[in-house]
Design an enzyme around this catalytic site. Structure first.
Site, PDB file in Angstrom:
ATOM      1  CE1 TYR A 194       0.875   0.316   4.483  1.00 40.46           C
ATOM      2  CE2 TYR A 194       0.286  -1.911   4.243  1.00 40.46           C
ATOM      3  CZ  TYR A 194       0.860  -0.930   5.067  1.00 40.46           C
ATOM      4  OH  TYR A 194       1.378  -1.157   6.026  1.00 40.46           O
ATOM      5  CG  ASP A 271       3.929  -7.907  19.448  1.00 36.53           C
ATOM      6  OD1 ASP A 271       2.759  -7.778  19.052  1.00 36.53           O
ATOM      7  OD2 ASP A 271       4.713  -8.072  18.465  1.00 36.53           O
TER       8      ASP A 271
HETATM    9  C1  LIG Z   1       5.623  -8.062   8.860  1.00 40.36           C
HETATM   10  C2  LIG Z   1       4.498  -7.455   9.807  1.00 40.36           C
HETATM   11  C3  LIG Z   1       3.787  -6.375   9.635  1.00 40.36           C
HETATM   12  C4  LIG Z   1       2.833  -5.895  10.461  1.00 40.36           C
HETATM   13  N1  LIG Z   1       1.875  -4.841   9.951  1.00 40.36           N
HETATM   14  C5  LIG Z   1       0.999  -4.534  10.917  1.00 40.36           C
HETATM   15  C6  LIG Z   1      -0.059  -3.765  10.839  1.00 40.36           C
HETATM   16  O1  LIG Z   1      -0.309  -3.636   9.587  1.00 40.36           O
HETATM   17  N2  LIG Z   1      -1.084  -3.395  11.657  1.00 40.36           N
HETATM   18  C7  LIG Z   1      -0.776  -3.656  12.978  1.00 40.36           C
HETATM   19  O2  LIG Z   1      -1.365  -3.385  13.863  1.00 40.36           O
HETATM   20  N3  LIG Z   1       0.506  -4.611  13.484  1.00 40.36           N
HETATM   21  C8  LIG Z   1       1.236  -5.118  12.632  1.00 40.36           C
HETATM   22  N4  LIG Z   1       2.115  -5.659  12.838  1.00 40.36           N
HETATM   23  C9  LIG Z   1       2.358  -6.066  14.348  1.00 40.36           C
HETATM   24  C10 LIG Z   1       3.109  -4.941  15.187  1.00 40.36           C
HETATM   25  O3  LIG Z   1       4.334  -4.506  14.697  1.00 40.36           O
HETATM   26  C11 LIG Z   1       3.358  -5.460  16.568  1.00 40.36           C
HETATM   27  O4  LIG Z   1       2.381  -6.001  16.977  1.00 40.36           O
HETATM   28  C12 LIG Z   1       3.784  -4.075  17.384  1.00 40.36           C
HETATM   29  O5  LIG Z   1       4.700  -3.536  17.139  1.00 40.36           O
HETATM   30  C13 LIG Z   1       3.784  -4.676  18.740  1.00 40.36           C
HETATM   31  O6  LIG Z   1       4.037  -3.544  19.740  1.00 40.36           O
HETATM   32  P1  LIG Z   1       4.608  -3.728  21.073  1.00 40.36           P
HETATM   33  O7  LIG Z   1       4.629  -2.262  21.521  1.00 40.36           O
HETATM   34  O8  LIG Z   1       3.638  -4.710  21.755  1.00 40.36           O
HETATM   35  O9  LIG Z   1       5.977  -4.365  20.933  1.00 40.36           O
HETATM   36  P2  LIG Z   1       7.316  -3.886  20.171  1.00 40.36           P
HETATM   37  O10 LIG Z   1       7.283  -3.067  18.814  1.00 40.36           O
HETATM   38  O11 LIG Z   1       8.119  -4.948  20.113  1.00 40.36           O
HETATM   39  O12 LIG Z   1       8.050  -2.895  21.164  1.00 40.36           O
HETATM   40  C14 LIG Z   1       8.713  -3.553  22.448  1.00 40.36           C
HETATM   41  C15 LIG Z   1       9.590  -2.330  22.728  1.00 40.36           C
HETATM   42  O13 LIG Z   1      10.231  -2.866  24.333  1.00 40.36           O
HETATM   43  C16 LIG Z   1      11.666  -2.726  24.112  1.00 40.36           C
HETATM   44  N5  LIG Z   1      12.353  -3.614  24.896  1.00 40.36           N
HETATM   45  C17 LIG Z   1      12.269  -5.032  24.716  1.00 40.36           C
HETATM   46  N6  LIG Z   1      12.758  -5.657  25.924  1.00 40.36           N
HETATM   47  C18 LIG Z   1      12.961  -4.634  26.652  1.00 40.36           C
HETATM   48  C19 LIG Z   1      13.786  -4.823  28.018  1.00 40.36           C
HETATM   49  N7  LIG Z   1      14.132  -5.984  28.519  1.00 40.36           N
HETATM   50  N8  LIG Z   1      13.873  -3.731  28.362  1.00 40.36           N
HETATM   51  C20 LIG Z   1      13.607  -2.494  28.033  1.00 40.36           C
HETATM   52  N9  LIG Z   1      12.738  -2.343  26.860  1.00 40.36           N
HETATM   53  C21 LIG Z   1      12.625  -3.363  26.243  1.00 40.36           C
HETATM   54  C22 LIG Z   1      12.056  -2.723  22.576  1.00 40.36           C
HETATM   55  O14 LIG Z   1      13.373  -2.212  22.289  1.00 40.36           O
HETATM   56  C23 LIG Z   1      10.816  -2.216  21.975  1.00 40.36           C
HETATM   57  O15 LIG Z   1      11.178  -0.587  21.765  1.00 40.36           O
HETATM   58  C24 LIG Z   1       3.271  -6.318  11.902  1.00 40.36           C
HETATM   59  C25 LIG Z   1       4.066  -6.918  12.256  1.00 40.36           C
HETATM   60  C26 LIG Z   1       4.891  -7.765  11.347  1.00 40.36           C
HETATM   61  C27 LIG Z   1       6.153  -8.645  11.603  1.00 40.36           C
END
Ligand SMILES: Cc1cc2nc3c(=O)[nH]c(=O)nc-3n(C[C@H](O)[C@H](O)[C@H](O)COP(=O)(O)OP(=O)(O)OC[C@H]3O[C@@H](n4cnc5c(N)ncnc54)[C@H](O)[C@@H]3O)c2cc1C
Length: 375
Positions: A194, A271
């Site tokens: 997209y 996640d």
């Molecule tokens: C190919 C692909 C396409 C996607 N497309 C979409 C989409 O179109 N729409 C959608 O809604 N989702 C999409 N997703 C899913 C989405 O990217 C994730 O679900 C989302 O980024 C999760 O966010 P989060 O904040 O839970 O985790 P994360 O983005 O993994 O963030 C975790 C954070 O915690 C930090 N961290 C980790 N461990 C520690 C620690 N021990 N101490 C301190 N900090 C730490 C990391 O550095 C990071 O900044 C896609 C995923 C993939 C793989």
């Protein structure tokens, strides 16, 4: 003000989930500190789709204007076979004209969230890897797939390889106006693309694969290998792939939805609680929904243990349903042989005779409004 006023809360992780949770908590008067392991906030060069269930939270947190300025509206999803013949068009916008589907570059989304976090007085501490939740106070683990916070609550679990690898790339694109997610399906693989704002186009190309040899779960991808793996896809795909200069390759790993989301003091969002396959574009959106709900629950109840139990009760069934729906899409996109012929022809007939039928199957997903839920 509710029960969050003046509460000190630590959020681990400054991804989409952690930043949104921190903003939602701070908006209700909490004093929030984020501990992020990375030395600076960066995001991979890739896009993300934001569906209306997430945009309702973005709006309720006062971020709508900034996110809209950095994103494009999306009309829906167009499924095509590998020869680029239309299979079905899911026009989500026509079904719910008031709802907002957007696509945005991840780095722009993180910028919007980080800027709002700064304005809300949230303390962001970078370069702070956290191997276990701090021993005191309320803690929210938004630390992603390999979450140490999840491990502290659930014991050691090893993420499993889902049998899919994903290439991601962003290329220049000079189109204008609203965009549509265009998906091309072939046996064992699919590609979705997209347009993004500011003259860019996002590509995610998924290939079934027996195992993932690499130690890590992402690595630089070879654009030539990407072109070869998806050479069977026709229409605009060869031209898009020819323009790829830099690609990244991911092994798609996940856990089951966490058994324990919280223990009355420490809780998971995003996640860390429910990693999902990306085939419904909901992982980030679920994290945004979690962020609203955990703040609303903590604000509504004087007892954090009761509030966090309510948070898990509200979120767990919905997130399980979303993860299962994404798993089902993986199988449906990659059909081969007679099943593919029958499946695609059935979708073509449904699209012709009852164009609203397929989009209506997602009402439970997109019509959900976390901000209207009683915490
Ligand atoms: C190919 C692909 C396409 C996607 N497309 C979409 C989409 O179109 N729409 C959608 O809604 N989702 C999409 N997703 C899913 C989405 O990217 C994730 O679900 C989302 O980024 C999760 O966010 P989060 O904040 O839970 O985790 P994360 O983005 O993994 O963030 C975790 C954070 O915690 C930090 N961290 C980790 N461990 C520690 C620690 N021990 N101490 C301190 N900090 C730490 C990391 O550095 C990071 O900044 C896609 C995923 C993939 C793989």
């Amino acid at each position: 003000m509710g029960h969050l006023a003046g509460q000190r809360i630590t959020v681990i992780g400054a991804g989409i989930g952690g930043l949104t949770a921190a903003i939602a908590l701070a908006r209700r008067g909490a004093e929030v500190t984020i501990l992020e392991r990375a030395p600076e906030l960066t995001e991979i060069g890739a896009g993300i789709q934001l569906s209306p269930n997430g945009m309702r939270v973005i709006d309720a947190l006062g971020l709508g204007q900034a996110v809209r300025a950095a994103s494009l509206p999306s009309l829906g999803v167009e499924l095509n076979d590998q020869w680029a013949r239309p299979v079905i068009r899911l026009n989500f916008r026509a079904r719910r004209p008031d709802a907002d589907f957007r696509v945005i570059h991840r780095a722009r989304l993180i910028e919007c969230l980080a800027s709002a976090a700064g304005q809300a007085g949230i303390t962001l501490k970078l370069g702070q890897p956290t191997s276990a939740p701090p021993a005191e106070g309320l803690v929210i683990g938004a630390d992603g797939l390999h979450s140490p916070t999840r491990q502290a609550l659930n014991g050691r679990e090893v993420p499993f390889f889902t049998g899919h690898t994903a290439w991601r790339a962003v290329i220049p694109d000079d189109g204008t106006g609203p965009t549509t997610a265009r998906l091309y399906m072939a046996p064992g693989r699919h590609l979705v693309s997209y347009r993004l704002a500011h003259g860019l186009r996002n590509i995610v190309a998924v290939l079934e694969c027996r195992d993932w040899q690499d130690e890590g779960w992402s690595q630089p991808g070879n654009p030539q290998a990407m072109r070869s793996a998806f050479a069977a896809l026709k229409g605009p795909v060869p031209d898009w792939l020819a323009r790829v200069e830099t690609a990244h390759l991911w092994g798609l790993f996940r856990h089951d939805v966490a058994r324990i989301w919280q223990d009355g003091r420490v809780a998971l969002v995003g996640d860390a609680a429910h990693p999902t396959l990306p085939f419904l574009a909901q992982g980030g959106v679920m994290a945004i929904e979690d962020a609203w709900t955990i703040a609303a629950c903590l604000d509504a109840d004087p007892d954090p243990a009761t509030a966090l139990a309510r948070y898990q009760a509200l979120r767990d069934p919905r997130c399980r349903r979303i993860v299962e729906a994404a798993n089902a899409n993986a199988a449906n996109y990659h059909l081969s042989g007679a099943r593919r012929l029958i499946g695609h022809n059935a979708l073509r007939t449904i699209g012709r005779l009852a164009p609203n039928l397929m989009p209506s199957r997602f009402d439970w997903l997109y019509d959900h409004d976390p901000t209207a839920e009683t915490p």
